[in-house]
Write an enzyme that holds these catalytic residues in place. Structure first.
Site, PDB file in Angstrom:
ATOM      1  N   GLU A   1      -8.392  25.356 -25.780  1.00 17.59           N
ATOM      2  CA  GLU A   1      -8.267  27.016 -25.587  1.00 17.59           C
ATOM      3  C   GLU A   1      -6.838  27.239 -25.023  1.00 17.59           C
ATOM      4  O   GLU A   1      -6.350  26.676 -24.137  1.00 17.59           O
ATOM      5  CB  GLU A   1      -9.285  27.516 -24.712  1.00 17.59           C
ATOM      6  CG  GLU A   1     -10.725  27.241 -25.668  1.00 17.59           C
ATOM      7  CD  GLU A   1     -11.843  27.772 -24.927  1.00 17.59           C
ATOM      8  OE1 GLU A   1     -12.608  28.225 -25.669  1.00 17.59           O
ATOM      9  OE2 GLU A   1     -12.139  27.688 -23.666  1.00 17.59           O
TER      10      GLU A   1
ATOM     11  N   CYS B   1      -9.396  32.059 -14.929  1.00 15.29           N
ATOM     12  CA  CYS B   1      -9.132  30.889 -14.369  1.00 15.29           C
ATOM     13  C   CYS B   1     -10.615  29.896 -14.213  1.00 15.29           C
ATOM     14  O   CYS B   1     -11.704  30.557 -13.581  1.00 15.29           O
ATOM     15  CB  CYS B   1      -8.676  31.024 -13.033  1.00 15.29           C
ATOM     16  SG  CYS B   1      -8.225  29.686 -12.087  1.00 15.29           S
TER      17      CYS B   1
END
Length: 354
Positions: free
Chosen positions: A86, A343
């Site tokens: 990703e 994150c």
């Protein structure tokens, strides 16, 4: 067949005759967004046929993309062996003052790339770690993420782009390929993304930080710190058992950094784990003598996580204390939270719905 994006311009030139073909090919791929050799019309058909028999240009297939309400876009890419990674496009706005005194708003882009399929580090707060480690990405697979995203979003060649190696994987655990990707991206006949626009983040592999410094690539360095004691950091990040905080800080002090830049310390704040004032005080002491910038990141929840997002009050108090002691500090605005692109939320998808 070989991925042409794995080759530096010099490596490509050594395979071709005459050597100037390498520059032509680089410009077609990186400046003109050619997706096939047939588009390279200033190269003879015979040469193009030879290139087609030896190389391929696109090692990624986009399986799907998701767009966040804040404009961030997460891409799921399938590699040639069927593994997936990703990557995230983070569009931002910047204000630029023109000569007549007016202020213009321009788009600025940051592309967050993966360096591995999965990760070995096993950080307890990170979703990527849940799937374990599969393999390193090649330099070309790293470069392809930036090339594909720029092309897909019609980002002009001359438009400012920053690259952060903060996606899946530990970049310094794949230093050979990451450093080569940095160099390929820097090439002025390629994407021409300067070293100071590339940030390599690490969980703290002290020996590899030293090696990265010796390569003197000119990149920016970000340290995923997240704790100020070895006891807590070892619980959060098993790598701390191999490289404790002192070892990491010694490596940082020896790292060559541009005089105008700072080493970034990423500090993931979790409720009742590392968000109190005593942690802030210890962090100030830890950073003494280092030209540092602290990036506070609010924990991004994911399924099965044992941690919680901290209160805004605690985060503000943490930042205020650091700033009062002269430490440059910002609170990262987590983009893509609603599409699991923030994150610690990226992961390899072993079963991809096509």
């Amino acid at each position: 067949m070989r991925n042409l994006l794995d080759l530096s311009q010099d490596e490509l030139a050594n395979l071709l005759s005459p050597k100037f073909r390498a520059k032509q090919i680089y410009e077609w791929v990186y400046k003109k967004n050619a997706r096939s050799f047939d588009e390279m019309t200033n190269i003879s058909k015979d040469v193009r046929e030879n290139l087609k028999s030896e190389f391929y240009l696109d090692p990624l297939t986009c399986v799907r993309s998701e767009t966040s309400k804040d404009g961030s876009i997460k891409y799921l890419f399938k590699l040639t062996d069927g593994k997936t990674i990703e990557s995230v496009l983070l569009p931002m706005k910047e204000e630029i003052s023109s000569e007549d005194g007016s202020v213009e708003r321009h788009a600025r882009y940051t592309i967050c790339v993966s360096s591995q399929v999965g990760c070995k580090m096993g950080c307890s707060f990170c979703l990527t770690a849940k799937g374990g480690f599969v393999r390193n990405l090649s330099a070309g697979e790293i470069v392809a993420q930036i090339l594909w995203i720029k092309r897909e979003n019609n980002i002009p060649y001359e438009r400012r782009v920053n690259v952060v190696y903060m996606g899946m994987g530990e970049p310094l655990d794949n230093l050979t390929n990451v450093s080569k990707a940095v160099s390929i991206l820097k090439d002025n006949d390629g994407l021409a993304i300067g070293a100071r626009r590339q940030t390599i983040s690490t969980s703290g592999l002290a020996s590899q930080i030293k090696k990265l410094g010796e390569l003197d690539l000119g990149v920016l360095l970000a340290i995923s710190l997240h704790a100020v004691t070895d006891e807590l950091r070892a619980k959060l990040m098993p790598i701390n058992k191999a490289y404790n905080i002192a070892a990491v800080m010694d490596a940082v002090r020896a790292f060559p950094i541009d005089m105008r830049k700072r080493v970034m310390f990423e500090y993931l704040i979790m409720d009742k784990v590392n968000d109190n004032l005593s942690d802030a005080k210890a962090l100030v002491k830890l950073l003494h003598g280092i030209k540092a910038k602290v990036n506070l990141i609010l924990f991004n929840p994911h399924e099965g996580s044992q941690y919680q997002r901290p209160s805004i009050e605690n985060v503000d108090n943490f930042r205020t204390y650091l700033q009062s002691r002269g430490v440059t500090c910002t609170i990262r605005q987590s983009k893509g939270l609603d599409i699991s692109a923030a994150c610690g939320q990226l992961k390899e998808r072993s079963k991809v719905e096509m």
